[in-house]
Design a protein around this motif. Structure first.
Motif, mmCIF file in Angstrom:
data_model
loop_
_atom_site.group_PDB
_atom_site.id
_atom_site.type_symbol
_atom_site.label_atom_id
_atom_site.label_comp_id
_atom_site.label_asym_id
_atom_site.label_seq_id
_atom_site.Cartn_x
_atom_site.Cartn_y
_atom_site.Cartn_z
ATOM 1 N N TRP A 168 0.831 -1.209 0.000
ATOM 2 C CA TRP A 168 0.000 0.000 0.000
ATOM 3 C C TRP A 168 0.866 1.261 0.000
ATOM 4 C CZ3 TRP A 168 -0.263 3.995 3.498
ATOM 5 C CH2 TRP A 168 -1.275 4.924 3.292
ATOM 6 N N LEU A 169 1.908 1.281 0.814
ATOM 7 C CA LEU A 169 2.772 2.461 0.905
ATOM 8 C C LEU A 169 3.424 2.766 -0.446
ATOM 9 C CD1 LEU A 169 3.580 4.548 2.997
ATOM 10 C CD2 LEU A 169 5.502 3.106 3.621
ATOM 11 N N THR A 170 3.892 1.733 -1.140
ATOM 12 C CA THR A 170 4.458 1.922 -2.477
ATOM 13 C C THR A 170 3.397 2.447 -3.435
ATOM 14 O OG1 THR A 170 6.069 0.163 -2.108
ATOM 15 C CG2 THR A 170 5.589 0.741 -4.401
ATOM 16 N N TRP A 171 2.207 1.856 -3.399
ATOM 17 C CA TRP A 171 1.106 2.300 -4.256
ATOM 18 C C TRP A 171 0.721 3.738 -3.918
ATOM 19 C CZ3 TRP A 171 -3.769 4.032 -3.001
ATOM 20 C CH2 TRP A 171 -4.621 4.243 -4.082
ATOM 21 N N MET A 172 0.702 4.069 -2.644
ATOM 22 C CA MET A 172 0.253 5.396 -2.206
ATOM 23 C C MET A 172 1.146 6.505 -2.737
ATOM 24 S SD MET A 172 -2.294 6.538 -0.657
ATOM 25 C CE MET A 172 -2.855 8.099 -0.039
ATOM 26 N N GLU A 173 2.439 6.267 -2.791
ATOM 27 C CA GLU A 173 3.346 7.288 -3.319
ATOM 28 C C GLU A 173 3.024 7.597 -4.788
ATOM 29 O OE1 GLU A 173 7.375 6.217 -2.372
ATOM 30 O OE2 GLU A 173 6.959 6.319 -0.223
ATOM 31 N N LYS A 191 -10.235 7.568 -6.215
ATOM 32 C CA LYS A 191 -10.587 6.809 -5.007
ATOM 33 C C LYS A 191 -10.929 5.370 -5.356
ATOM 34 C CE LYS A 191 -13.335 10.183 -3.132
ATOM 35 N NZ LYS A 191 -14.426 10.643 -2.297
ATOM 36 N N GLY A 192 -11.559 5.187 -6.507
ATOM 37 C CA GLY A 192 -11.967 3.857 -6.930
ATOM 38 C C GLY A 192 -10.810 2.894 -7.069
ATOM 39 N N GLU A 193 -9.665 3.399 -7.499
ATOM 40 C CA GLU A 193 -8.481 2.544 -7.648
ATOM 41 C C GLU A 193 -8.070 1.941 -6.312
ATOM 42 O OE1 GLU A 193 -5.518 5.006 -9.460
ATOM 43 O OE2 GLU A 193 -6.751 5.384 -11.230
ATOM 44 N N ALA A 194 -8.116 2.731 -5.264
ATOM 45 C CA ALA A 194 -7.733 2.237 -3.934
ATOM 46 C C ALA A 194 -8.725 1.198 -3.444
ATOM 47 C CB ALA A 194 -7.644 3.394 -2.942
ATOM 48 N N PHE A 195 -10.003 1.462 -3.659
ATOM 49 C CA PHE A 195 -11.005 0.522 -3.168
ATOM 50 C C PHE A 195 -10.927 -0.812 -3.895
ATOM 51 C CE2 PHE A 195 -12.930 4.501 -1.641
ATOM 52 C CZ PHE A 195 -12.990 4.156 -0.301
ATOM 53 N N LYS A 196 -10.603 -0.798 -5.168
ATOM 54 C CA LYS A 196 -10.442 -2.056 -5.901
ATOM 55 C C LYS A 196 -9.271 -2.859 -5.345
ATOM 56 C CE LYS A 196 -12.055 -0.142 -10.252
ATOM 57 N NZ LYS A 196 -11.612 0.358 -11.554
ATOM 58 N N LYS A 197 -8.194 -2.180 -5.022
ATOM 59 C CA LYS A 197 -6.957 -2.857 -4.638
ATOM 60 C C LYS A 197 -6.907 -3.226 -3.152
ATOM 61 C CE LYS A 197 -2.108 -2.558 -5.846
ATOM 62 N NZ LYS A 197 -2.031 -3.746 -6.666
ATOM 63 N N PHE A 198 -7.408 -2.339 -2.270
ATOM 64 C CA PHE A 198 -7.219 -2.528 -0.827
ATOM 65 C C PHE A 198 -8.525 -2.458 -0.022
ATOM 66 C CE2 PHE A 198 -3.316 -0.525 -2.508
ATOM 67 C CZ PHE A 198 -2.396 -1.506 -2.176
ATOM 68 N N ALA A 199 -9.662 -2.604 -0.657
ATOM 69 C CA ALA A 199 -10.965 -2.332 -0.047
ATOM 70 C C ALA A 199 -11.165 -2.973 1.332
ATOM 71 C CB ALA A 199 -12.084 -2.772 -0.976
#
Length: 109
Positions: free
Chosen positions: A18-23, A78-86
């Motif tokens: 998640w941290l890598t994705w978040m950057e 926002k949708g990208e995050a919910f798909k990946k880490f919901a």
């Protein structure tokens, strides 16, 4: 000036991913042109629910820019995050209006 604050609690099992994705995600949000800067911070309070908690503070110059972000960009990003880490994260958002900024004064002796 306005601050769009997103607080996220992320499960330890996906924390590093998640941290890598978040950057990357923060740069995507900045590239919408609606914000002038962003800060990623770790919240230093242990949550009863576990996990790690972070705050992302996006700065924008106007309410209009923030409203345009909601209107044109937020759902997709926002949708990208919910798909990946919901099922591994909890979030809440806060809007802040900066009233004044203060800086230390330099005095000569």
């Amino acid at each position: 000036m306005y601050i769009y604050n997103v607080t996220i609690n992320i499960d330890e099992t996906v924390h590093e991913e998640w941290l890598t994705w978040m950057e990357i995600h923060i740069l995507e949000v900045l590239n919408t042109g609606r914000f002038t800067s962003a800060k990623l911070t770790e919240v230093l309070v242990e949550e009863e629910m576990g996990g790690k908690t972070y705050s992302v503070q996006y700065t924008t110059n106007s309410r209009e820019d923030l409203d345009d972000y909601y209107k044109f960009d937020a759902d997709k990003l926002k949708g990208e995050a919910f798909k990946k880490f919901a099922d591994k994260m909890m979030t809440f958002r806060t809007e802040l209006k900066v009233i004044n900024e203060f800086f230390p004064t330099v005095t000569s002796n």
